[in-house]
Design a protein around this motif. Structure first.
Motif, short mmCIF file in Angstrom:
data_model
loop_
_atom_site.label_atom_id
_atom_site.label_comp_id
_atom_site.label_asym_id
_atom_site.label_seq_id
_atom_site.Cartn_x
_atom_site.Cartn_y
_atom_site.Cartn_z
N LYS A 168 1.04 -1.14 -0.10
CA LYS A 168 0.00 0.07 -0.06
C LYS A 168 0.84 1.15 0.10
N ALA A 169 2.28 0.92 -0.34
CA ALA A 169 3.01 2.11 -0.27
C ALA A 169 3.08 3.19 -1.43
N ARG A 170 3.41 4.24 -1.04
CA ARG A 170 3.55 5.26 -2.30
C ARG A 170 5.01 5.26 -2.72
N TYR A 171 5.23 5.72 -4.12
CA TYR A 171 6.66 5.77 -4.61
C TYR A 171 6.93 6.80 -5.29
N PRO A 172 8.08 7.07 -5.07
CA PRO A 172 8.67 8.21 -6.29
C PRO A 172 8.47 7.80 -7.64
N VAL A 173 8.51 8.96 -8.57
CA VAL A 173 8.36 8.79 -9.92
C VAL A 173 9.47 9.38 -10.69
N LEU A 174 9.85 8.70 -11.88
CA LEU A 174 10.80 9.20 -12.80
C LEU A 174 10.11 9.13 -14.34
N TYR A 175 10.07 10.50 -14.83
CA TYR A 175 9.41 10.47 -16.05
C TYR A 175 10.50 10.80 -17.18
N THR B 231 9.89 13.73 -7.32
CA THR B 231 9.63 13.46 -8.83
C THR B 231 10.78 14.00 -9.81
N ALA B 232 11.18 13.19 -10.59
CA ALA B 232 12.47 13.36 -11.52
C ALA B 232 11.90 13.29 -12.88
N VAL C 51 7.96 21.44 -9.75
CA VAL C 51 7.44 19.88 -10.10
C VAL C 51 8.49 19.01 -10.01
N PHE C 52 9.73 19.13 -10.65
CA PHE C 52 10.59 18.33 -10.82
C PHE C 52 11.98 18.85 -10.05
N SER C 53 12.32 17.93 -8.82
CA SER C 53 13.57 18.39 -8.00
C SER C 53 14.76 17.62 -8.64
N ARG C 54 14.76 16.63 -9.52
CA ARG C 54 15.76 15.77 -9.98
C ARG C 54 15.56 15.87 -11.40
N ALA C 55 16.91 15.54 -11.98
CA ALA C 55 16.92 15.68 -13.43
C ALA C 55 18.30 14.69 -13.81
N GLY C 56 17.88 13.84 -14.84
CA GLY C 56 19.16 13.27 -15.54
C GLY C 56 19.15 13.62 -17.18
N VAL C 57 20.34 14.53 -17.01
CA VAL C 57 20.55 15.21 -18.48
C VAL C 57 21.60 14.61 -19.08
N VAL C 58 21.21 13.63 -20.02
CA VAL C 58 22.24 12.84 -20.59
C VAL C 58 22.40 13.20 -21.95
N SER C 59 23.69 13.38 -22.53
CA SER C 59 24.21 13.63 -23.86
C SER C 59 23.17 14.91 -24.30
#
Length: 411
Positions: A189-196, A290-291, A312-320
């Motif tokens: 029943k847990a809630r989870y972080p999300v990566l878009y 949220t990432a 909205v987004f506190s984390r980001a993967g900035v790839v190439s």
């Protein structure tokens, strides 16, 4: 007419002048430089390709506007028989053309004989004075087409749910959204972080990937969650559309003649996709959980979203990231910022073998890192700058480091 065969050594020509004080001479020099800048060279492309049963048009898709500015149906060639296509482009003298050959889409792009992706073809356009009106001829041979390759079997791993024909009132189109759920989701029943993730068709499945190679985010998540290296996380893979180049950018790139729908895509992601995901799945909805992540133009988009929508987004993967877009407009955007956003984790990277100017790309990444430091971000704590030795601009290269990206973003 001079014939140039791809693969031969390319010469870079340097022109100099004599400095004099005469006003008339200075005026002539300015006019000469202007004329040189505007000089065009007629380049005739002759492309041999594997015969196809369909009457498809053969295209050049390249970085220059004359070659379609990376549209897959950029510059149409004329079919001349069942296995030859020809066309003439007037290209700026001294420019460097990077290009691929397609049949109108990235799903029909050229491949090598083993159906593997190939590096961009390169051609340095010579000085106009060398060849006059006759121009030059460039010959290229296509070994195989992407759609002729056997499609790889599905490589989906774990619990992945599909939402097809997800419509957007902001963009006026539809696309598929795939959602990865972590182990134990159904019994918890847990809630989870999300990566878009942008370009979502490449995220989980080799079968749906444009070039038949996936990032393997589902496999990496399964491994890292089960080993306890990252917490359980939901991954939302948002497929792109045919208007990807414009949707992923807010500024128009004059060289490409495209761009500018990024604000609408931002609204689509934040006002349509995220509320739906938060309603259907057990998510942690706050910014801290949220990432966002993407590569190339998707990397540029992820950087901008983290910078301008850190609410909205506190984390980001900035790839190439395509930091060169619109003459480096993203740097001016960041420089103008008075108050740096509250970004928790920012991963930025580049491979040392990306494109025709890999040194420039790596230098541009380092420039971004220095700018982030200038804005008050600490290396390691707030952002990670990573240079991938020998890595090119491809899903295979990004797959090799996605595990490290996930560990940085979610720890």
């Amino acid at each position: 007419m001079v014939h140039i065969i791809l693969g031969a050594a390319l010469a870079v020509l340097l022109a100099g002048g004599v400095s004099v004080s005469s006003k008339t001479t200075r005026t002539r020099k300015v006019e000469n430089r202007k004329a040189a800048a505007e000089a065009r060279v007629a380049v005739r492309f002759e492309v041999r390709f594997p015969a196809v049963s369909s009457p498809d048009t053969i295209y050049l898709s390249g970085n220059l506007k004359e070659a379609g500015a990376w549209r897959p149906d950029g510059m149409a060639l004329d079919r001349n028989g069942h296995d030859l296509a020809v066309g003439v482009a007037r290209l700026p003298a001294g420019s460097v053309l990077e290009y691929k050959i397609t049949r109108g889409s990235w799903s029909t792009v050229e491949k090598d004989s083993a159906y593997e992706d190939i590096p961009n073809r390169l051609f340095v356009v010579p000085a106009a004075s060398e060849h006059g009106r006759d121009g030059v001829v460039v010959r290229a041979d296509v070994a195989a087409w992407a759609d002729a390759a056997p499609r790889p079997a599905s490589t989906l791993t774990g619990d992945i749910r599909f939402h097809e024909r997800f419509g957007s009132r902001h963009l006026g189109n539809e696309r598929t959204i795939a959602v990865y759920l972590p182990p134990g989701y159904e019994t918890s029943k847990a809630r989870y972080p999300v990566l878009y993730v942008h370009d979502g068709q490449n995220a989980f499945d080799a079968h749906s990937s444009v070039i038949g190679v996936e990032w393997g985010i589902d496999e990496r998540c399964q491994e890292l969650i089960e080993s306890g290296e990252i917490p359980p996380v939901i991954v939302v893979a948002v497929w792109n559309s045919d208007d990807r180049m414009s949707e992923y950018t807010t500024a128009v790139d004059t060289g490409h003649g495209q761009g500018g729908r990024g604000r609408l895509y931002e609204k689509f992601l934040i006002e349509e996709v995220k509320p739906y995901i938060d309603r259907v799945y057990r998510t942690k909805r706050g910014r801290e959980h949220t990432a966002v992540m993407g590569s190339s133009l998707g990397g540029l988009l992820s950087l901008r979203l983290a910078w301008e929508r850190s609410d909205v987004f506190s984390r980001a993967g900035v790839v190439s990231p395509a930091l060169w877009w619109a003459d480096g407009e993203i740097f001016r955007r960041i420089e103008r910022s008075q108050r740096p956003p509250k970004i928790s984790r920012l991963w930025i990277d580049m491979g040392t073998a990306e494109g025709g100017h890999p040194e420039f790309n790596v230098d541009t990444l380092r420039r971004l890192g220095s700018l982030l430091e200038k804005k008050g971000y600490a290396r390691g704590r707030d952002f990670m700058e990573f240079v991938a030795e020998g890595a090119d601009h491809s899903e295979r290269a990004w797959s090799a480091r996605v595990g490290d990206i996930l560990k940085y973003l979610f720890n």
